[in-house]
Structures are given as C-alpha cells and as structure tokens.
Design an enzyme around this catalytic site. Structure first.
Site, PDB file in Angstrom:
ATOM      1  N   PHE A 365       0.083   1.177   2.101  1.00 52.94           N
ATOM      2  CA  PHE A 365      -1.018   1.483   1.081  1.00 52.94           C
ATOM      3  C   PHE A 365      -0.559   2.902   0.449  1.00 52.94           C
ATOM      4  O   PHE A 365      -0.120   3.877   1.111  1.00 52.94           O
ATOM      5  CB  PHE A 365      -2.369   1.725   1.896  1.00 52.94           C
ATOM      6  CG  PHE A 365      -2.963   0.709   2.339  1.00 52.94           C
ATOM      7  CD1 PHE A 365      -3.870  -0.142   1.551  1.00 52.94           C
ATOM      8  CD2 PHE A 365      -2.711   0.335   3.687  1.00 52.94           C
ATOM      9  CE1 PHE A 365      -4.739  -1.220   2.041  1.00 52.94           C
ATOM     10  CE2 PHE A 365      -3.606  -0.785   4.182  1.00 52.94           C
ATOM     11  CZ  PHE A 365      -4.300  -1.583   3.358  1.00 52.94           C
ATOM     12  N   ASP A 366      -0.765   3.022  -0.799  1.00 54.91           N
ATOM     13  CA  ASP A 366      -0.756   4.507  -1.225  1.00 54.91           C
ATOM     14  C   ASP A 366      -2.255   4.878  -0.862  1.00 54.91           C
ATOM     15  O   ASP A 366      -3.202   4.243  -0.383  1.00 54.91           O
ATOM     16  CB  ASP A 366      -1.103   4.478  -2.851  1.00 54.91           C
ATOM     17  CG  ASP A 366      -1.332   5.551  -3.661  1.00 54.91           C
ATOM     18  OD1 ASP A 366      -0.777   6.562  -3.477  1.00 54.91           O
ATOM     19  OD2 ASP A 366      -2.279   5.441  -4.316  1.00 54.91           O
ATOM     20  N   LYS A 367      -2.542   6.166  -1.052  1.00 50.11           N
ATOM     21  CA  LYS A 367      -3.723   6.804  -0.425  1.00 50.11           C
ATOM     22  C   LYS A 367      -4.932   7.037  -1.607  1.00 50.11           C
ATOM     23  O   LYS A 367      -5.924   6.512  -1.636  1.00 50.11           O
ATOM     24  CB  LYS A 367      -3.453   8.130   0.295  1.00 50.11           C
ATOM     25  CG  LYS A 367      -4.877   8.691   0.915  1.00 50.11           C
ATOM     26  CD  LYS A 367      -4.546   9.978   1.805  1.00 50.11           C
ATOM     27  CE  LYS A 367      -4.411  10.913   0.640  1.00 50.11           C
ATOM     28  NZ  LYS A 367      -5.742  11.486  -0.171  1.00 50.11           N
TER      29      LYS A 367
END
Length: 670
Positions: A365-367
């Site tokens: 995931f990107d945050k």
C-alpha cells in the site's frame, strides 16, 4: 484484439480516439442512452429472456423436430425416406450458427476448429446412415453452443445496460431558458437541471443546489453521498432530495459511465495466460484429432478390418475428442468475473490481471491517500499557558488563514467546524520550513514547529513531553505562541480510512503472506499507523524509485505482488507490481490508464473483493481445465476402442460443455 503487453503503464490514447470509441458504444445501444428495440438485439449482446435468444430458440425447434422424428421413426409410422427427411429438417435450426462458423474457418483457411470437427462428425454419421445420431449431434452441440453464447451475451448486456441508468433527455439551461434535449447532445459547458429523483445525464460539476446522490453504479458505494456546490457528479448516478444545476464537463459519449462500459468490454477481450495456452493447444490439437480419425477409419480397413465398424469408431472419436469443455474452461469464468466486477465499481483490465489477482502473495500500500484520506485534521489541542482550547484555535486560525499549507488549512477548517470567529490579522509571512507569523490583535503570533520556538528561546512548558507522545502516535505537532512563550500545542494527523482495518484483515484472511506499507512519510508516523492497522512490514521515507526497488525485492522473496495506490503519482510502483490497483479513480482517465485494476471509489474493501474474485475465477478455471482433460482422457481411448456409441459420445461431450459453462458462472457469487 491484440494482446496487451507486459508493460502495464499504457500510453495515453488519443483523447479524440477515446471519444470516438465511446461514441460508437453509445450509438450501438440505439437512438439514445436508454434501451434498444427488439430487432436490434444481436448475438453479441442480448437483454431479453433466454427463451427468446435466437440460437436457443433454434435449438428448441430442432429438439422438438428431432423428438417428433424419433417417435415416428421408432413407432414405424413413417418410412425411412420420410424419417431421413425429418432428421435433415431438424438440423438447420440448431446447426446454422455453429456450422456457419466452421464453414467460414474452412473457406478462410484460418484453422481447423471445433465447429469443423463437429461438422465432419455430422457428415460422417450421415454417410454411415446413422441419421438419428447425426441429428442428435447437431441438436445437442447447437444447444450447448447456444447456452454458451447466451451466457456471454448476457454478461456483455449487463454491463451495457448501465447506460440505461442515464436519462434519455436532459433539461438544459441556455440564456435563462430551460429546454428538453436528447442527453447525447449535451456538450461540455452546458448547464442542465436535475430534479429530485432523476438520473444525471453526464459528468459535471454542481453549480447550484445540494443533494445526496446514489453513486452505486459508478463506485459500487451503496450509501448515498452528500454533494454541494463545486462537487463532481457522474453520469448514471441518481439524485436524491434536492434540485441541482450542473455544468457538464463531458459529452455523453465520453462520460464516466461510457468509459466504464468501454473498459470492461475491452477487458473481456483480453485473454489470460491460461486461455492463451488453451487456444494454442487447440490450434495444434484439432488438426491432430482430425488426422487421427482419418487414420482410424482408413488404416484398419486397409489391413483387412471391418470398414464400417472402424469408420463408426472414427466418427465417435471426432465427437468424443472435440475439446469444447476445455476451450470453455477459462473464458466463461473470466468474462463473468470481469463483468461482475465492473458492475460493482471494480474495473479489471483483462483476463491476465484477473488471473494474477488470484495468485497474489503480497499486498503493498501507499499510505497517503490510500490507507489515509490524504488530508490532515486537528486531533488534539493542548493549552500550554493561560489560554483555553478555543482561544488557541482562534489565534492560530487567524495566522493560518492566509497560508496554503495543508496543515494550515486543517487548522482553519477545525476552527470553522467549531464555529469560532477568527480575528483580523495582518503582515502575514510564511517562514519556509518552519511555519508562519502574523499580527493578531496587535500581537505578533507564530505558528510552527517546535524547533522554531526553540530557536526563539521561548518558554516551552510541557511541549517536549506532549510532542514526543503525539509523535509516537503518528501525529504532526505544531505550536502557537509568541517569541517569548508557547501558548498552545496542536496535534494533527492524516486520518486513517474507516474501513482500512477491515480490508487488511480481509487480505490476511484470504491468505496474503505479507501486507506492506510503502511510503515517503517519516518512519515514526508510518510505523504508528502500521501498528494501528496490523500491517506486517513498513518501508518509510521512500522516493518513487525506492518504492519500485522495494516491490522488486518483495516479488523476488514472496512471489506475485499487488501495489495499491491513489492514482498517477504512484504510477511507477503500479507498473512494477504484478497487479497495479488504483483507487478512487472515478472520472480520472490517467489513473485508470496507469493501473491493471481500477477501484472507482475510495474503498479499500473493494480491493479485497477484487482479490476474492480473482481467486474464485482462477480456482474455477483450473477446476474446469482438470475436469475437461480428465473427460478427454476417458472419451478418446473409449471411442478408439469402440466402447462408446456416437450417441453416448455426443451426450457426454455436450453435457461436459454445459457443466463447464455452469461452473464458470459461479464466479459471480464470489
């Protein structure tokens, strides 16, 4: 359609070309966005009941004639010539569609396909005088092919029927006069009116009014979304209780709804590895089977065998060995999966990507903007001096109202949400990398980092203890005060999406070995959020090239990796991953182009759904392949050894094809 390359960042197509393609989709549905006439129904797209689908209707007529012929023939009420004539009469009704395709293959010298094998078997049975077997073969194969074609047609129609959600006409407002025009004539810049309970004709921006909109057709989100002036709206969404004036941003042929239909139909033509293998196998297998049948009919007879018996075995071999169920093992599951996902706001851009969703081992995931909303909000206000929370927010907001920094905007929004009136301020100055200052009620007030106040030598009180505690929670801390004294401390955080925890639990439950966060944020902040969400691995302070390197390392270590990001800024990582998933892409062409899977809503649980769907499609496809190969392993030697009659081979063959289709359709329940 040509296969998509492995390079998953597709070059943006010419916008005019996209518009033409979507216009063609709209025009193919009829005079307007709603419905089509009965006579316009085609084999490729069908919305009526199954008993009115032409190939199924033809197979039913053929079956009725065949049953009548068999009854009259076996009862002795008619002679052999009349019986043969009735058997022949029953064949065209069920055989027209598939026999035509086989003939086209032969004339165009493309390949020897299943249709040609079945036509050869029919002709062979007739030549041997087995007219009832020939008619039975034509009927059963025609019925199986009709069910298969109907399945694809309904899957395609279910997606195209989304256009029915958009109204056929729109109330356009021109020079203050309201007039009713076809929705297809709306152009960018037009203002149109949508009354309560009506659908929205094309994409646009609300210019007047507020309401709640049901966007489930676009995003898959079942809960109505509140919309106000300045918010985007999409074609095919349903207006709730308020009247709206909307400025069109896209013509009908180029709106989000048409784009979804175009992408799903295009994706259903993209083939996965399993399907490509089966088609390659079929191109070699079918000619080999035909040659084997010819040799089986000729060689034993040359060696003194019973010619009629061996020719019968050869015909039976052609029927038994035709790989219909094998060829259908993957396409039905993939087409059903892609179509079902599209109706729920998940765009899977091809069978290969649906297959890959089913074999993922790692989710990255990107945050910011993915696990979190991508915008900070004030979570804590701690007075450090003689002022209270409201006063601290009042003077901080007075300074920050002139700043465009996201943290500053969060402070101002928090003051507005508490209905705090901000005092006037002047002489605003942004202090790069530190904060900002302004004169507020004749006092010089500063808002910024702890380091800035340390440089001033200000009295910080308990600021250190609170700062350390908040930073451990993944929050950003700013102080408000003068050069002499810090008056208050504000903690802010980019809030986690409410369903992020549920989505990560769903990934773990689905057998994902590793859930990873890849972010450019500070390690302390990243680790705090990861701990809260139950994420297994954190890679922080990464630049775009660092995310790509991390994905390569994860893929080498664990296997297939998915990257979930919020759009174009994550494009390099989306391209590197086995499956790139862009979320929240409704109305965003570039984000959809960059990913293999596009989630139309900001909903991480849709990604978990896509994973389940991919797993189901892959599992069902493999079941069909194993079943089909096992059946061929029984039927081929049995036919060659004379253990099966033509009728038994035909029944087993067509039953297996219908079972493969029925099993493939189970994907829609994933």
């Amino acid at each position: 359609m040509p296969e998509r390359s492995d390079d998953r960042v597709a070059a943006p197509r010419d916008s005019s070309g996209q518009a033409e393609e979507r216009k063609a989709i709209a025009e193919s549905i009829g005079d307007g966005p709603i419905g089509r006439d009965e006579e316009d129904e085609s084999e490729e797209s069908f919305t009526g009941p199954w008993w009115r689908y032409p190939p199924i209707l033809g197979a039913a007529v053929s079956g009725a004639l065949l049953a009548l012929s068999l009854a009259l023939d076996w009862s002795g009420l008619i002679g052999q010539p009349v019986a043969i004539a009735l058997y022949l009469l029953s064949m065209p009704f069920a055989g027209y569609w598939w026999f035509r395709e086989g003939l086209e293959e032969l004339i165009e010298c493309r390949e020897i396909g299943i249709e040609f094998l079945m036509a050869a078997a029919t002709a062979g049975a007739a030549a041997l005088g087995a007219w009832e077997e020939a008619a039975f073969l034509v009927f059963l194969y025609g019925a199986a092919e009709a069910v298969e074609a109907f399945t694809f047609a309904r899957t395609r129609s279910a997606i195209r029927a989304l256009l029915d959600l958009a109204p056929k006409e729109a109330r356009v407002l021109r020079e203050g006069v309201e007039s009713l025009i076809p929705a297809t004539e709306l152009q960018p810049g037009d203002t149109f009116i949508v009354r309560p309970g009506e659908g929205i004709a094309t994409d646009g921006v609300i210019r007047a009014g507020r309401s709640s909109l049901n966007e489930s057709a676009i995003t898959g989100e079942s809960v109505p979304i509140d919309k106000v002036e300045g918010d985007k709206v999409f074609a095919g969404t349903l207006n709730g209780q308020g009247a709206l004036q909307i400025e069109a941003t896209h013509a009908f042929a180029d709106n989000t709804l048409s784009k979804i239909i175009h992408l799903v139909e295009e994706a259903q033509e993209q083939k996965g590895r399993g399907q490509r293998f089966i088609e390659t196998f079929g191109r070699r297998y079918s000619p080999a089977l035909l040659v084997a049948a010819i040799l089986l009919a000729v060689v034993p007879q040359l060696l003194g065998g019973d010619g009629a018996a061996w020719r019968t075995r050869a015909i039976t071999l052609l029927v038994a060995g035709a790989p219909c169920a094998l060829v259908m093992s993957t396409p039905v599951a993939m087409a059903a999966g892609i179509g079902t996902a599209g109706r729920r706001g998940v765009l899977v851009k091809g069978g290969m990507h649906l297959e890959n969703l089913g074999k993922l081992k790692v989710i990255a995931f990107d945050k910011t903007g993915t696990l979190t909303y991508g915008r900070p909000s004030v979570t804590n206000i701690v007075p450090l001096g003689s002022i209270d929370e409201s006063e601290a927010l009042r003077i901080a907001g007075a300074v920050e109202r002139f700043s465009e920094h996201p943290l500053a905007q969060a402070v101002v929004e928090e003051a507005a949400s508490r209905r705090i009136d901000l005092p006037s301020s002047s002489d605003f100055e942004a202090l790069t990398g530190a904060g900002a200052r302004a004169l507020v009620e004749n006092r010089e007030i500063y808002v910024g980092s702890l380091a800035m106040f340390e440089d001033f030598g200000a009295n910080l009180g308990q600021a250190y203890e609170f700062t350390t505690a908040f930073q451990e929670q993944g929050k950003t801390v700013i102080l408000v005060g003068t050069q002499e004294r810090a008056l208050a401390l504000l903690a802010l955080r980019d809030e986690i999406r409410p369903n992020a925890r549920a989505a990560i639990r769903a990934f773990h439950a689905a057998g994902i070995a590793r859930v990873v966060m890849l972010t450019g944020d500070h390690p302390r902040t990243a680790n705090a959020i990861a701990k809260e969400l139950g994420i297994d691995d954190v890679r922080a302070a990464l630049k775009p090239e660092g995310k790509v390197a991390a994905l390569r390392e994860l893929e080498e270590r664990y296997g297939a990796v998915a990257m979930i990001g919020d759009g174009v800024n994550d494009a390099p990582a989306l391209a590197q991953a086995t499956v790139g998933i862009a979320m929240g892409t409704a109305g965003t062409d570039a984000a959809i182009e960059a990913a293999d899977v596009a989630l139309m809503a900001d909903d991480l649980e849709q990604a978990a759904y896509a994973l389940r769907l991919g797993g189901a499609a892959r599992r069902i496809s493999r079941q069909n392949i194993v079943f089909s190969l096992a059946l061929l392993g029984v039927l081929i030697p049995g036919a060659a050894l004379g253990l099966f009659t033509v009728a038994i081979a035909v029944t087993a063959h067509e039953a297996s094809e219908l079972l493969a289709v029925a099993n493939g359709l189970r994907v829609v329940r994933a």
